[in-house]
Write a protein that holds these residues in place. Structure first.
Motif, PDB file in Angstrom:
ATOM      1  N   ASN A  93      28.427  38.308  17.366  1.00 14.56           N
ATOM      2  CA  ASN A  93      27.848  37.131  18.188  1.00 14.56           C
ATOM      3  C   ASN A  93      26.497  37.389  18.352  1.00 14.56           C
ATOM      4  N   PHE A  94      25.571  37.773  17.394  1.00 12.23           N
ATOM      5  CA  PHE A  94      24.297  37.980  17.433  1.00 12.23           C
ATOM      6  C   PHE A  94      23.484  36.735  17.254  1.00 12.23           C
ATOM      7  N   LEU A  95      22.507  36.470  17.891  1.00 15.71           N
ATOM      8  CA  LEU A  95      21.679  35.263  17.360  1.00 15.71           C
ATOM      9  C   LEU A  95      19.974  35.574  17.682  1.00 15.71           C
ATOM     10  N   ARG A  96      19.213  35.198  16.765  1.00 16.29           N
ATOM     11  CA  ARG A  96      17.962  35.441  17.055  1.00 16.29           C
ATOM     12  C   ARG A  96      17.369  34.383  18.080  1.00 16.29           C
ATOM     13  N   PRO A  97      16.715  34.944  18.979  1.00 18.84           N
ATOM     14  CA  PRO A  97      15.981  34.233  20.089  1.00 18.84           C
ATOM     15  C   PRO A  97      15.067  33.197  19.538  1.00 18.84           C
ATOM     16  N   ALA A  98      14.769  32.199  20.058  1.00 20.72           N
ATOM     17  CA  ALA A  98      13.973  31.048  19.652  1.00 20.72           C
ATOM     18  C   ALA A  98      13.172  30.563  20.799  1.00 20.72           C
ATOM     19  N   LEU A  99      11.983  29.869  20.455  1.00 17.95           N
ATOM     20  CA  LEU A  99      11.368  29.045  21.322  1.00 17.95           C
ATOM     21  C   LEU A  99      11.272  27.410  20.674  1.00 17.95           C
ATOM     22  N   VAL A 100      11.270  26.541  21.446  1.00 16.10           N
ATOM     23  CA  VAL A 100      11.072  25.133  20.743  1.00 16.10           C
ATOM     24  C   VAL A 100      10.134  24.582  21.459  1.00 16.10           C
ATOM     25  N   ILE A 101       8.880  24.326  20.877  1.00 16.23           N
ATOM     26  CA  ILE A 101       7.631  24.017  21.263  1.00 16.23           C
ATOM     27  C   ILE A 101       7.497  22.543  21.210  1.00 16.23           C
ATOM     28  N   ASP A 102       7.209  21.948  22.389  1.00 15.32           N
ATOM     29  CA  ASP A 102       7.109  20.439  22.716  1.00 15.32           C
ATOM     30  C   ASP A 102       8.011  19.643  21.951  1.00 15.32           C
TER      31      ASP A 102
END
Length: 521
Positions: A394-403
């Motif tokens: 259950n691995f998932l790449r971390p993410a930033l969601v900008i604005d």
């Protein structure tokens, strides 16, 4: 800590070191068996819960006993039978017994942490801290012993009925404590010692997907207390309804999702069982124009977002930042995410483990894709593990969601995964309104160099706990009352308020008959 595979002897429940295997001497699987603990006796069942490893598809961590309805009834009966003698002790006497019970709990912490890492997925150090926090919370609760039996006297008020009333605190009876998968041992420490210190007996229900380490810890404590004072039952929810609906259960303390809390409350209403609910959060971290964004503060923010792969109720779930500091904050988080190492929780160097459930992984993937489809600036980091054993984990790449658009689910819902929306604002009023525009009210934070600004903004956040220049579960003041507002639940844990949550008041009024007669004349 040793990188050892741990097995458990079914008869005694004691851990046995059986050696190492797989890559780099790091264990790849564990076989652990835990039982029920009812009325001072360990009990095994034919039916078991099979505990899966979220990082290694097809690998079983171990097996936990699966209680029948009869087992649950026995646990309730044991707690009820032990209650009169336990509640008759003074708080100081209970505290002394509880101090003896917690002594030596750290002796098996390395093993507990290894097991919890495998059944939960989080990295070993987080699992170790999980167990440590339980002990810290337990000992902090014992420091409240002198306050537990306190009360007050209401004196005669001139011109009113001449009565002097003694108001005292009393225990309520057997209680059920239900904890979630993410930090099960630590979360248990926020309520269990307070319930016992208040004079109640307890039944602990560990989470069905991560029951092993929690059961081990609770049993070791329970074995040192009078039989029936502390019991632990594991199993399927289908057999557990009596823990909530039995007339012999005085209270249920539940930590979990909002929907789970609603179900608990509905079930408890059948017997008018009182409840404390600590539910989900959509915590806002608000960075004012003068926020300090040095390495120390950015490290705190990063941990507040991504600890336990984002699976903590009081993690930061939304970041609001003054527009003039937006690029600086995004760059600081990006730098840290570029160094993230996704992998197995027990492997050296891993900084982010898998999500606990495949369904949660699918949900987080879905809200990230929704943000992409809506045109948001989504930046993903890290590399998925290449080890064949971990393929399909259950691995998932971390993410930033900008604005992002504020209507997207990545903003409005609790992500409970490694993704965070970062949203600019232009005025303090705008930031406060956005932070409060949510269903939740668990925690929040204000980041500023000015104490007055922190207090001014913090006082306007509609939530139960506010950090200043900090955020996150590992930064919680474990002495302070903790709990949510709005749909994040109600009731408080920790501190003397946490003890009072497991008590009732009794008033005994003494009428001054002579004074009453004098008033009549």
């Amino acid at each position: 800590m040793e990188n050892a595979v741990v097995s458990t002897d079914a008869a005694s429940g004691t851990a046995a070191d059986t050696g190492t295997q797989a890559t780099g001497g790091v264990q790849t699987s564990t076989r652990v068996r835990t039982g029920l603990y009812i009325g001072g006796e360990e009990r095994f069942t034919d039916e078991v819960l099979t505990v899966a490893d979220p990082g290694k598809p097809g690998v079983t961590v171990g097996e936990a006993a699966s209680a029948s309805e009869a087992d649950v009834a026995d646990a309730i009966a044991a707690a009820r039978a032990a209650y009169p003698a336990w509640s008759a002790l003074s708080a100081q006497e209970r505290a002394a017994k509880m101090a003896d019970a917690i002594a030596g709990i750290a002796d098996d912490r390395d093993t507990d942490a290894a097991i919890l890492s495998q059944e939960n997925g989080k990295i070993r150090m987080e699992a170790w801290v999980d167990a440590l926090v339980f002990e810290i919370r337990w000992n902090l609760a014992l420091m409240l012993a002198d306050e537990v039996d306190g009360g007050k006297t209401l004196p005669v008020v001139p011109g009113q009925i001449p009565v002097t009333t003694e108001v005292a605190y009393q225990s309520i009876g057997p209680v059920t404590i239900i904890v979630p998968f993410n930090w099960p041992i630590a979360i248990l420490g926020a309520s269990l010692p307070h319930a016992l210190l208040a004079g109640n007996t307890a039944i602990v229900k560990p989470p069905p997907s991560t029951p092993l380490a929690t059961t081990r810890v609770v049993q070791r404590v329970a074995e040192k207390l009078p039989p029936g004072v502390l019991n632990v039952v594991t199993g399927t929810d289908a057999n557990m309804s009596a823990l909530i609906q039995s007339p012999d259960i005085a209270k249920v303390c539940f930590t979990g999702s909002v929907n789970g809390g609603k179900r608990i409350m509905e079930m408890a209403s059948k017997a008018l069982t009182r409840v404390t609910l600590e539910l989900g959060g959509n915590d806002a971290a608000v960075f004012l124009e003068d926020a300090i964004l040095d390495d120390a503060h950015l490290d705190r923010l990063y941990a507040a977002i991504f600890d336990t792969t984002g699976q903590i109720c009081m993690n930061a779930k939304r970041v609001y930042v003054h527009r003039s500091r937006m690029d600086e904050l995004v760059a600081g988080l990006s730098k840290r995410l570029e160094q993230a190492v996704l992998g197995y929780g027990l492997d050296e160097g891993t900084t982010m483990g898998p999500l606990h459930q495949s369904a949660q992984k699918a949900f987080v993937e879905d809200i990230i894709q929704e943000a992409k489809d809506a045109g948001a600036d989504v930046r993903e980091f890290g590399t998925l593990p290449s080890d064949p054993e971990l393929q399909g984990g259950n691995f998932l790449r971390p993410a930033l969601v900008i604005d992002p658009d504020p209507s997207l689910r990545v903003v409005t819902q609790e992500q409970f995964g490694p993704v965070i929306p970062i949203i600019p604002f232009d005025s303090e009023e705008e930031a406060i309104a956005a932070a409060n525009d949510t269903w939740s009210g668990l925690c929040g934070s204000v980041w500023t160099a000015d104490r007055d600004s922190a207090n001014r903004v913090g006082a306007q956040l509609v939530c139960g706990y506010v950090w200043v220049n900090d955020h996150g579960a590992t930064r919680l003041d474990l002495r302070a009352p903790f709990g949510g507002m709005k749909q994040s639940g109600f009731g408080r844990e920790q501190g003397i308020e946490g003890v009072r949550a497991f008590q009732d008041t009794r008033s005994i009024a003494h009428l001054d008959a002579d004074a009453l007669a004098a008033m009549a004349h």
